[in-house]
Design a protein around this motif. Structure first.
Motif, PDB file in Angstrom:
ATOM      1  N   LYS A  56       0.840  -1.204   0.000  1.00  9.91           N
ATOM      2  CA  LYS A  56       0.000   0.000   0.000  1.00  9.91           C
ATOM      3  C   LYS A  56       0.879   1.259   0.000  1.00  9.91           C
ATOM      4  O   LYS A  56       0.617   2.204  -0.748  1.00  9.91           O
ATOM      5  CB  LYS A  56      -0.917  -0.002   1.224  1.00  9.91           C
ATOM      6  N   THR A  57       1.931   1.235   0.807  1.00  7.72           N
ATOM      7  CA  THR A  57       2.853   2.373   0.861  1.00  7.72           C
ATOM      8  C   THR A  57       3.540   2.568  -0.491  1.00  7.72           C
ATOM      9  O   THR A  57       3.693   3.698  -0.961  1.00  7.72           O
ATOM     10  CB  THR A  57       3.907   2.152   1.962  1.00  7.72           C
ATOM     11  N   LYS A  58       3.932   1.468  -1.120  1.00  9.77           N
ATOM     12  CA  LYS A  58       4.579   1.545  -2.438  1.00  9.77           C
ATOM     13  C   LYS A  58       3.614   2.137  -3.460  1.00  9.77           C
ATOM     14  O   LYS A  58       4.005   2.997  -4.266  1.00  9.77           O
ATOM     15  CB  LYS A  58       5.023   0.153  -2.872  1.00  9.77           C
ATOM     16  N   ASP A  59       2.354   1.690  -3.432  1.00 10.59           N
ATOM     17  CA  ASP A  59       1.366   2.222  -4.375  1.00 10.59           C
ATOM     18  C   ASP A  59       1.153   3.718  -4.155  1.00 10.59           C
ATOM     19  O   ASP A  59       1.071   4.495  -5.114  1.00 10.59           O
ATOM     20  CB  ASP A  59       0.040   1.470  -4.229  1.00 10.59           C
ATOM     21  N   GLU A  60       1.081   4.133  -2.883  1.00  5.76           N
ATOM     22  CA  GLU A  60       0.930   5.559  -2.587  1.00  5.76           C
ATOM     23  C   GLU A  60       2.150   6.334  -3.073  1.00  5.76           C
ATOM     24  O   GLU A  60       2.025   7.434  -3.616  1.00  5.76           O
ATOM     25  CB  GLU A  60       0.741   5.775  -1.092  1.00  5.76           C
ATOM     26  N   HIS A  61       3.327   5.765  -2.864  1.00  3.70           N
ATOM     27  CA  HIS A  61       4.566   6.423  -3.302  1.00  3.70           C
ATOM     28  C   HIS A  61       4.581   6.609  -4.818  1.00  3.70           C
ATOM     29  O   HIS A  61       4.953   7.672  -5.317  1.00  3.70           O
ATOM     30  CB  HIS A  61       5.766   5.598  -2.853  1.00  3.70           C
ATOM     31  N   LEU A  62       4.170   5.559  -5.532  1.00  3.27           N
ATOM     32  CA  LEU A  62       4.137   5.663  -6.995  1.00  3.27           C
ATOM     33  C   LEU A  62       3.112   6.706  -7.432  1.00  3.27           C
ATOM     34  O   LEU A  62       3.339   7.434  -8.402  1.00  3.27           O
ATOM     35  CB  LEU A  62       3.826   4.298  -7.613  1.00  3.27           C
ATOM     36  N   LEU A  64       2.272   9.359  -5.713  1.00  2.00           N
ATOM     37  CA  LEU A  64       2.863  10.665  -5.412  1.00  2.00           C
ATOM     38  C   LEU A  64       3.943  11.017  -6.419  1.00  2.00           C
ATOM     39  O   LEU A  64       4.132  12.188  -6.747  1.00  2.00           O
ATOM     40  CB  LEU A  64       3.455  10.664  -4.001  1.00  2.00           C
ATOM     41  N   LYS A  65       4.641  10.002  -6.902  1.00  4.36           N
ATOM     42  CA  LYS A  65       5.701  10.256  -7.878  1.00  4.36           C
ATOM     43  C   LYS A  65       5.120  10.907  -9.132  1.00  4.36           C
ATOM     44  O   LYS A  65       5.697  11.841  -9.669  1.00  4.36           O
ATOM     45  CB  LYS A  65       6.402   8.944  -8.227  1.00  4.36           C
TER      46      LYS A  65
END
Length: 115
Positions: A56-62, A64-65
């Protein structure tokens, strides 16, 4: 040994006692293994939960990217527009002073501005 019934009974009692101790030891081992299995199951669930949080954090990071890339593009366009506005401002200032000099030359006829 067969002629001594007490000796056979003691051996039998010892064998029964050893069998009880072995059974008790096996029950303790089974309980410990069950507890260890439960602990490993809890660890597995924790790892799965943590993996979902990381995903979930990775998806949010992507996500935001992509937003950051868009903001970077907007910022670059804004800087370009700022440079363009600065050029227009200084061109306007120069035009103003040229008009003032022209008016002074045509109306007042300042001697040092003759050509």
């Amino acid at each position: 040994n067969a002629s001594n019934p007490a000796s056979g009974s003691a051996t039998k009692d010892t064998a029964i006692q050893e069998a009880k101790e072995i059974a008790s030891s096996l029950r303790r081992t089974k309980t410990m293994m069950q507890q260890e299995l439960n602990r490993m199951n809890n660890v597995h669930e924790s790892i799965d939960h943590d993996g979902k949080i990381l995903q979930k954090t990775k998806d949010e990071h992507l996500g935001l990217k992509g937003g950051i890339q868009g903001a970077k593009g907007s910022f670059m366009r804004l800087k370009l527009k700022e440079k363009e506005d600065e050029i227009v401002f200084w061109a306007s200032v120069m035009f103003f002073y040229l008009v003032v000099l022209y008016v002074l030359w045509t109306r007042i006829r300042i001697p040092f501005l003759m050509w």
